[in-house]
Design a protein around this motif. Structure first.
Motif, short mmCIF file in Angstrom:
data_model
loop_
_atom_site.label_atom_id
_atom_site.label_comp_id
_atom_site.label_asym_id
_atom_site.label_seq_id
_atom_site.Cartn_x
_atom_site.Cartn_y
_atom_site.Cartn_z
N TRP A 265 1.08 -1.02 0.01
CA TRP A 265 0.11 0.00 -0.03
C TRP A 265 0.92 1.21 -0.02
O TRP A 265 2.03 1.34 0.56
N TYR A 266 0.45 2.15 -0.89
CA TYR A 266 1.21 3.50 -0.82
C TYR A 266 0.35 4.59 -0.14
O TYR A 266 -0.47 5.17 -0.63
N HIS A 267 0.76 4.93 1.06
CA HIS A 267 0.19 6.35 1.49
C HIS A 267 1.28 7.47 1.74
O HIS A 267 2.35 7.40 2.02
N VAL A 268 0.55 8.72 1.45
CA VAL A 268 1.06 9.95 1.64
C VAL A 268 0.16 10.94 2.30
O VAL A 268 -0.59 11.16 2.47
N ASP A 269 1.38 11.38 3.67
CA ASP A 269 1.04 12.11 4.53
C ASP A 269 1.22 13.58 4.04
O ASP A 269 2.46 14.12 4.34
N ALA A 270 0.11 14.01 3.69
CA ALA A 270 0.37 15.57 3.30
C ALA A 270 -0.54 16.47 4.13
O ALA A 270 -0.97 17.70 3.64
#
Length: 464
Positions: A265-270
Motif C-alpha cells: 500500500w502507498y500512503h502519503v501524509d500531506a
C-alpha cells in the motif's frame, strides 16, 4: 408545550442567540485579531471563578466570562504573527458558515440522514483528489485531524494486506519475524509512529537525506535487499508531502516505485503540505502523489478551513468500506448499497459535517483564489528566507521547500533561543517556538496565513 420549553435556557432564547451572534460578528471584524497569550492554571482559575452551578450564571455572565477571560487566554491561530506549529487561517466564509453548520444540527455520518451535506463534502473531496491527480472513483471522508486520517489509512492498509494473505499463513509472530511492517522514513510525522503502535505494526525506518527527506533512490543496496527479503510482510510504504518540522517534501515518485516493488500500500501524509497541491510554485514537488492508495490533507492547516477538518482520500474507497462499516440491526437502514456513508471510511460513526465550511469557502471564492493564497504564503516565505540569509547574525538552516523556515541566531545557546520566544509571546509581539534540527535548537517559522507579510516574519527574527 413546545420542545423549546424543555431545553435548558438562561434568559430569553432570542436574546441569547443575538448576543452570541454579535460576539461572533465582533470577532470576525477584528483585523488583525489580538494575539493574546496563555495564563497559568491558578491565575486562570482565580480570574474565571466557578461557572457551572446548580442555578447557572445566566447567558450574559457566561458570554462575558468567555469574551473577557477565557478567549484572551487562547492564542489566536489566525494572527498574522502566529507562526508556531502549523497555524490556522480560516476564511471569513468558512468561519461564518461553520456557525450555520452547527445551528443546522446536521448528522454527517450517513447518506440517509445527511445526503445534502455528504454531497457537498464529496465535491470538496473530489477537488482534493483532482489536484492530486487521483483517478475517478477516489473518495473518502473528513475527520478531526491528520492523526486520525493517517490512522484510518494504515488501518485500511493492514486490513487489505490481511485479506490478501494466503490461507494458513500467520499474520503475527512471537517476534518481529513474520510480523507486518510499514516502511517509514526518520522524518515521518509522529502520528505515523502512534498509528503503527495502535495497529500493532512494526516500523521499518529508513534514513532521510541531508534535509531529512525520504529518497528511496538513495537507499543503500543492503537496505533494499532487506526489504526485498520481507516483501510479503510489508503492509505499506509511507511518504510525507511536507514535513511539519522542516517543510521538506519526500521523493513521492520514488516512494511510489518502492511500494510497487514491494507490492505494498502507498500512503502519503500531506496533512500540512497538501495545500501546495494547488500551487503554481511548488506543485512539482508532489509529482508521484497521483499513484497513492491513500492521502491525508488537512484543510484546517493550509487550505483555510476552520478546525477541525482533515481529509482522508482513498484510491479505492471500497477497501475502506470493508474495513470500517459497522454492522448492527439498527443500522440496517443506513447500510444500503450504493449510498455514500462517511462513517464507512474512518473509525467513526457519529460525526458532524466538518467538511461543509471548507466546501462553502471553495464555492464562495473559487479555486483560483486558493491557488493565489497558497502561492502568496510561499512568496512571503522566500522573501523572509532572503532576509535571514543576508543577515550577518543569522543562519538560514536550510532553503525552504514549502512554507517553513528554520533560522539560527549565531552565538546563542539553546536557552537563549527559548528565552527569545518567551519574550515575544509575553509581549504579544508574535508567537513562535524553537525546534530541534540535527541535535541543535533553532527557531522555526511556519507560514500558512496569506495575511502574513515578510515584515511580520522578520519582526520575529532575533536582533543583531
Amino acid at each position: 408545550m413546545s420542545d423549546r420549553m424543555h431545553r435548558p435556557s438562561a434568559g430569553q432564547p432570542d436574546g441569547l442567540v443575538d448576543s452570541v451572534l454579535d460576539a461572533a460578528r465582533e470577532r470576525l471584524a477584528m483585523d488583525p485579531p489580538p494575539l493574546d497569550r496563555a495564563r497559568s492554571p491558578r491565575d486562570l482559575a482565580e480570574a474565571a471563578g466557578p461557572a457551572i452551578t446548580a442555578d447557572g450564571i445566566g447567558a450574559d455572565r457566561a458570554l462575558a466570562l468567555f469574551t473577557d477571560v477565557l478567549a484572551p487566554a487562547c492564542l489566536s491561530m489566525d494572527h498574522p504573527r502566529y507562526l508556531a506549529f502549523v497555524p490556522n487561517a480560516a476564511t471569513e466564509a468558512s468561519t461564518a458558515f461553520d456557525l450555520l453548520v452547527s445551528a443546522s444540527n446536521i448528522y454527517g455520518g450517513s447518506w440517509l440522514e445527511g445526503a445534502g451535506a455528504v454531497h457537498a463534502e464529496n465535491e470538496a473531496l473530489r477537488w482534493l483528489a483532482d489536484v492530486a491527480g487521483m483517478p475517478e472513483g477516489s473518495g473518502g471522508t473528513f475527520v478531526s485531524g491528520g492523526s486520525i486520517a493517517n490512522l484510518s489509512a494504515l488501518a485500511v492498509a493492514r486490513h487489505t494486506w490481511r485479506s490478501r494473505r494466503p490461507a494458513g499463513v500467520p499474520v503475527l509472530g512471537a517476534d518481529t519475524a513474520g510480523r507486518p511492517v510499514v516502511v517509514v522514513s526518520s522524518g515521518a510525522h509522529s502520528s505515523i509512529g502512534s498509528a503503527l503502535e495502535l495497529l500493532d505494526l512494526e516500523p521499518f525506518v529508513v534514513p532521510g537525506d541531508a534535509l531529512g527527506r525520504f529518497r528511496p533512490s538513495e537507499l543503500p543496496d543492503a537496505v533494499l535487499d532487506d526489504l526485498d527479503a520481507i516483501a510479503d510482510q510489508v503492509v505499506a510504504v509511507v511518504a510525507t508531502g511536507g514535513m511539519t518540522n522542516t517543510g521538506g517534501v519526500d521523493d513521492l515518485a520514488g516512494a511510489a516505485d518502492l511500494a510497487a516493488r514491494l507490492g505494498a500500500w502507498y500512503h502519503v501524509d500531506a496533512a500540512y503540505g497538501g495545500g501546495a497541491l494547488c500551487s503554481t510554485l511548488r506543485r512539482h514537488l508532489f509529482d508521484g502523489i497521483e499513484r497513492v492508495d491513500s492521502m491525508t490533507v488537512d484543510p484546517h492547516k493550509w487550505l483555510f478551513a476552520p478546525y477541525d477538518c482533515a481529509a482522508i482520500v482513498y484510491r479505492e474507497p471500497e477497501l475502506a468500506r470493508h474495513t470500517f462499516t459497522q454492522q448492527a440491526a439498527y443500522l440496517d437502514a443506513v447500510n444500503a448499497e450504493g449510498e455514500w456513508n462517511p462513517s464507512d471510511y474512518a473509525p467513526h460513526l457519529s460525526r458532524r459535517a466538518r467538511g461543509l465550511p471548507f466546501w462553502f469557502s471553495l464555492a464562495t471564492y473559487g479555486t483560483d483564489a486558493y491557488r493565489d493564497a497558497v502561492d502568496r504564503t510561499i512568496e512571503v516565505t522566500v522573501a523572509a528566507a532572503d532576509v535571514a540569509r543576508e543577515a550577518e547574525h543569522l543562519d538560514l538552516v536550510m532553503e525552504p521547500e514549502l512554507s517553513v523556515l528554520l533560522v539560527r541566531r549565531r552565538g546563542w545557546s539553546s536557552q537563549e533561543h527559548w528565552d527569545f520566544c518567551h519574550r515575544l509571546a509575553e509581549s504579544e509581539i508574535g508567537f513562535i517556538v524553537p525546534t530541534t534540527w540535527l541535535g541543535e535548537t533553532v527557531l522555526r517559522y511556519c507560514l500558512v496565513n496569506p495575511a502574513t507579510t515578510p515584515e511580520d516574519v522578520t519582526a520575529l527574527f532575533p536582533p543583531a
